[in-house]
Design an enzyme around this catalytic site. Structure first.
Site, PDB file in Angstrom:
ATOM      1  CG  LEU A 174      -1.856  -1.194   1.357  1.00  0.00           C
ATOM      2  CD1 LEU A 174      -2.770  -1.007   2.565  1.00  0.00           C
ATOM      3  CD2 LEU A 174      -2.683  -1.398   0.090  1.00  0.00           C
ATOM      4  CG  HIS A 192      -3.230   1.255  -2.225  1.00  0.00           C
ATOM      5  ND1 HIS A 192      -1.876   1.088  -2.403  1.00  0.00           N
ATOM      6  CD2 HIS A 192      -3.825   0.574  -3.233  1.00  0.00           C
ATOM      7  CE1 HIS A 192      -1.656   0.320  -3.464  1.00  0.00           C
ATOM      8  NE2 HIS A 192      -2.824  -0.004  -3.992  1.00  0.00           N
ATOM      9  CD  GLN A 216      -5.142  -8.523 -10.864  1.00  0.00           C
ATOM     10  OE1 GLN A 216      -6.139  -8.756 -10.197  1.00  0.00           O
ATOM     11  NE2 GLN A 216      -4.667  -7.296 -11.010  1.00  0.00           N
ATOM     12  NE  ARG A 268       3.495  -4.428 -11.712  1.00  0.00           N
ATOM     13  CZ  ARG A 268       2.200  -4.741 -11.793  1.00  0.00           C
ATOM     14  NH1 ARG A 268       1.295  -3.789 -11.804  1.00  0.00           N
ATOM     15  NH2 ARG A 268       1.810  -6.004 -11.845  1.00  0.00           N
TER      16      ARG A 268
HETATM   17  O1  PAF Z   1      -5.979  -2.591  -8.889  1.00  0.00           O
HETATM   18  C1  PAF Z   1      -5.664  -3.591  -8.228  1.00  0.00           C
HETATM   19  O2  PAF Z   1      -4.916  -3.524  -7.246  1.00  0.00           O
HETATM   20  C2  PAF Z   1      -6.206  -4.954  -8.646  1.00  0.00           C
HETATM   21  O3  PAF Z   1      -6.294  -5.059 -10.020  1.00  0.00           O
HETATM   22  C3  PAF Z   1      -7.546  -5.296  -7.964  1.00  0.00           C
HETATM   23  C4  PAF Z   1      -8.648  -4.335  -8.395  1.00  0.00           C
HETATM   24  C5  PAF Z   1      -7.391  -5.238  -6.462  1.00  0.00           C
HETATM   25  C6  PAF Z   1      -7.979  -6.705  -8.358  1.00  0.00           C
HETATM   26  O4  PAF Z   1      -7.038  -7.646  -7.996  1.00  0.00           O
END
Ligand code: PAF
Length: 285
Positions: free
Chosen positions: A33, A37, A61, A187
């Site tokens: 975070l 966030h 993903q 990142r």
């Molecule tokens: O944006 C992100 O951190 C991710 O793509 C999410 C929305 C938490 C889904 O894993």
């Protein structure tokens, strides 16, 4: 602050709150975070009775050659930051809890998932829509907050919620930037000092597009060329895309009639960075 890993337990807690008529704010994250966030969590706190943050590095993903195994995992620091913001619950499932043996149902993403990230990262949005839908089922919140830094993701999720009649309001929140313009991202911690400097190329490229737009240029190809030039001059190594597209559908346009969005994805070293800027006559962006 409750920290709950098990989906059933998390669902029971949210249902209990909702049954008392409370408004629940949900902030889905993959952890690591940063202030971006925490700003989402603070907004949820300001607008809702209870705020729930999820921390889950979603394997579906990530492509086979992407950074799933090295994606930063900083749970203790994340929890400390969320305690400071006084969120009410953090949901921290394991991959086995969300994808148990036999799991085989996915959410097919909408058309806005096809260009840009969809072309560079095949299957990425299918993983995102699937996990977000699962989170929405487990944690039936009133409002879900997402950052506009992931502009295409936000567009895709808004469409999914509308198309599948999901009773959750999706709110996009402005990108939080460092003082020099670099968009905050988990990142960014991959970057060394020299790469950090070159990462500013994204911000400068977006500013170049904005300046042209503000001086009256509406030809998309001219804006895209200016972005690509700026990126390369300032040290971006591999441009996945530097595009200006329709801000609602993300479809290709030649000329900006109304509102458009400039989107960039490129590499600095081994780190893939994305950023975007809405180009609009109204000054709200
Ligand atoms: O944006 C992100 O951190 C991710 O793509 C999410 C929305 C938490 C889904 O894993």
């Amino acid at each position: 602050m409750k920290v709950i890993a098990h989906p059933d337990e998390a669902h029971a807690q949210i249902s209990h709150w909702r049954n008392s008529g409370a408004r629940i704010g949900l902030v889905p994250t993959m952890g690591a975070l940063h202030e971006g966030h925490l700003t989402l969590a603070k907004r949820s706190k300001a607008e809702c009775d209870y705020t729930v943050v999820t921390i889950f590095v979603n394997p579906t993903q990530f492509g086979p050659n992407e950074d799933l195994s090295r994606y930063p995992r900083t749970l203790e620091a994340d929890l400390a930051g969320l305690r400071d913001v006084q969120v009410d619950m953090v949901f921290t499932p394991t991959p086995e809890m969300l994808y148990p043996a036999g799991f085989s149902t996915y959410v097919e993403p909408p058309a806005s998932a096809n260009p840009l990230e969809g072309q560079c990262r095949p299957g990425h949005f299918r993983g995102v829509t699937t996990v977000v839908m699962k989170l929405f089922q487990i944690l039936p919140a009133t409002i879900a907050y997402f950052g506009q830094k992931d502009y295409q993701q936000l567009t895709v999720i808004k469409r999914m919620v509308e198309d599948l009649n999901v009773p959750i309001r999706v709110e996009g929140c402005p990108t939080i930037r460092e003082s020099d313009g670099l968009a905050m991202s988990s990142r960014n911690r991959y970057l060394d000092a020299e790469q950090r400097q070159r990462a500013l190329s994204l911000w400068h490229a977006l500013q170049a597009a904005k300046q042209l737009y503000e001086s009256g240029e509406r030809n998309v190809h001219i804006l895209e060329q200016a972005m690509a030039r700026e990126l390369l001059q300032r040290g971006a190594e591999k441009i996945d895309y530097a595009r200006v597209v329709d801000s609602q559908t993300l479809e290709t346009i030649d000329t900006i009639d109304d509102e458009a969005v400039a989107l960039i994805a490129c590499f600095v070293g081994k780190t893939r960075l994305i950023d975007n800027l809405v180009l609009s006559n109204s000054d709200s962006h």
